[in-house]
Enzyme design. Sequence first.
Site, PDB file in Angstrom:
ATOM      1  N   HIS A 144      45.321  67.480  60.756  1.00 47.67           N
ATOM      2  CA  HIS A 144      44.535  66.695  61.717  1.00 47.67           C
ATOM      3  C   HIS A 144      44.294  65.317  61.103  1.00 47.67           C
ATOM      4  O   HIS A 144      44.203  65.190  59.882  1.00 47.67           O
ATOM      5  CB  HIS A 144      43.200  67.434  61.912  1.00 47.67           C
ATOM      6  N   ASP A 221      40.361  72.370  54.813  1.00 52.57           N
ATOM      7  CA  ASP A 221      39.755  72.022  56.097  1.00 52.57           C
ATOM      8  C   ASP A 221      39.717  73.298  56.936  1.00 52.57           C
ATOM      9  O   ASP A 221      40.740  73.742  57.460  1.00 52.57           O
ATOM     10  CB  ASP A 221      40.608  70.927  56.751  1.00 52.57           C
TER      11      ASP A 221
HETATM   12  N1  PMP Z   1      40.328  69.337  61.247  1.00 57.04           N
HETATM   13  C1  PMP Z   1      40.809  70.175  62.172  1.00 57.04           C
HETATM   14  C2  PMP Z   1      41.864  71.155  61.787  1.00 57.04           C
HETATM   15  C3  PMP Z   1      40.311  70.129  63.480  1.00 57.04           C
HETATM   16  O1  PMP Z   1      40.786  70.965  64.386  1.00 57.04           O
HETATM   17  C4  PMP Z   1      39.298  69.203  63.805  1.00 57.04           C
HETATM   18  C5  PMP Z   1      38.762  69.092  65.209  1.00 57.04           C
HETATM   19  N2  PMP Z   1      39.734  69.134  66.201  1.00 57.04           N
HETATM   20  C6  PMP Z   1      38.821  68.367  62.800  1.00 57.04           C
HETATM   21  C7  PMP Z   1      39.359  68.461  61.537  1.00 57.04           C
HETATM   22  C8  PMP Z   1      37.743  67.384  63.062  1.00 57.04           C
HETATM   23  O2  PMP Z   1      36.558  68.056  63.383  1.00 57.04           O
HETATM   24  P1  PMP Z   1      35.282  67.254  63.880  1.00 57.04           P
HETATM   25  O3  PMP Z   1      35.758  66.342  64.980  1.00 57.04           O
HETATM   26  O4  PMP Z   1      34.362  68.314  64.376  1.00 57.04           O
HETATM   27  O5  PMP Z   1      34.756  66.497  62.725  1.00 57.04           O
END
Ligand code: PMP
Length: 426
Positions: A144, A221
């Site tokens: 991500h 993560d």
């Molecule tokens: N890492 C992953 C694998 C995610 O799926 C997400 C949210 N889609 C995030 C990080 C970011 O999370 P947040 O927007 O809640 O900070």
Amino acid sequence: MSENAELSAEVNPCDANSAVTRGFDVARVRADFPILAQQVNGNPLVYLDNAATTQKPNAVIDAISNYYRFDNSNVHRGAHALSDRATEKFEGARDTLARFINSPRREQIIWTRGTTEAINLVAFSWGRVNLKSGDTILVSSLEHHSNIVPWQMVAAEVGAKVVPIPISTQGEIDMVALANMLDESVKIVSVGHVSNALGTVNPVADIVRLAHGVGAKVLVDGAQAIAHFEVDVQSLDCDFYVFSGHKVFGPTGIGVLWGRESLLNEMPPWQGGGEMIETVSFSGTTYNVLPYKFEAGTPDIAGAIGLAAAVDYLTGLDRVALAAHEADLLSYAYASAKNCAGLTRVGEAANIAGVFSFLLNGAHPSDVGTLLDHQGVAVRTGHHCAQPLMANLGISGTVRASFSIYNTREDVDRLFAALEKVKQFL
Ligand code: PMP
């Protein structure tokens, strides 16, 4: 239901409709989530966007509402009853989260706004001190953007480089390539536990072992893992584990950074302000102990309490049965996909959690998403904040149906029935 139907429900452990017989009653779980009982565009809602955010059970909604109704006050200021109650609940939430991921100590649970903020905290606090010119930060090609961009930012500051670990066409991390990439220049490996775009479950314990072999730290993560299976930071042996409350039935705006205590103790504060100090003077300021050193300003008190309620709710269910239920939904969706002409799955890793990503007849994913929404089926479309992954796969995006504990085989059937109608418009 006929006697035979009852019998076949009992003997088919993979049938979600027989989940009651496995000690898991999906109807009862659904009843805990009031948002699910609504019509969207004239159809009962089918919510398949759980990887973006999960819905909230009554237990969470009530915990937040009761906090504001009865206990709202600032924490750690101890001068009156409300403040004492708020502090007790807020710090109690930290205990709950520590137990949830098997943290050795409660002080290792740092409240953040979510996964994104937690990774930024590590990148800037740990990274600025521990990374230098010529160092390498490894991230996987599945990541991500939240697990790429903070590293690029700190790398640009210190002269380090961010290098992607290749993946196979199925969407799995190439472990042989990773082993070959690990040398003494690698200071940290930052990988997702589960890919949000493809659902791949990465072998993080193996990654940790390999990375530690060259002295590199590992951040995991856990945004997409935390709602699907039990996470034990001690058995993973990672150095940092991060996740967002809203992906595990809790509220938005709250998340957790878990870190190895020795590392957290060495790391400098990231943001300055109230709560994170011990003493302040113009001749010098000293900082508070863990976890407060990293929690500048008034925290999201209701968020922490809501997240603890979510964790209590989840751990109150039979997690083995939940995992079996989710696995059944995925295999049912994959089997249905085989009978859906024009559908191509994207991501076929051996181990997938929660996600069914696909393309339909070469149609633009956002058109498919809009036509599904017209039929009450909520999915996510696009690059899923994973543009490097999409570039790697040679596509601009996918349609992603993502499952949670309250979904049913009927939801899967509704998705595929809706896709048949979508095809008529393409
Ligand atoms: N890492 C992953 C694998 C995610 O799926 C997400 C949210 N889609 C995030 C990080 C970011 O999370 P947040 O927007 O809640 O900070």
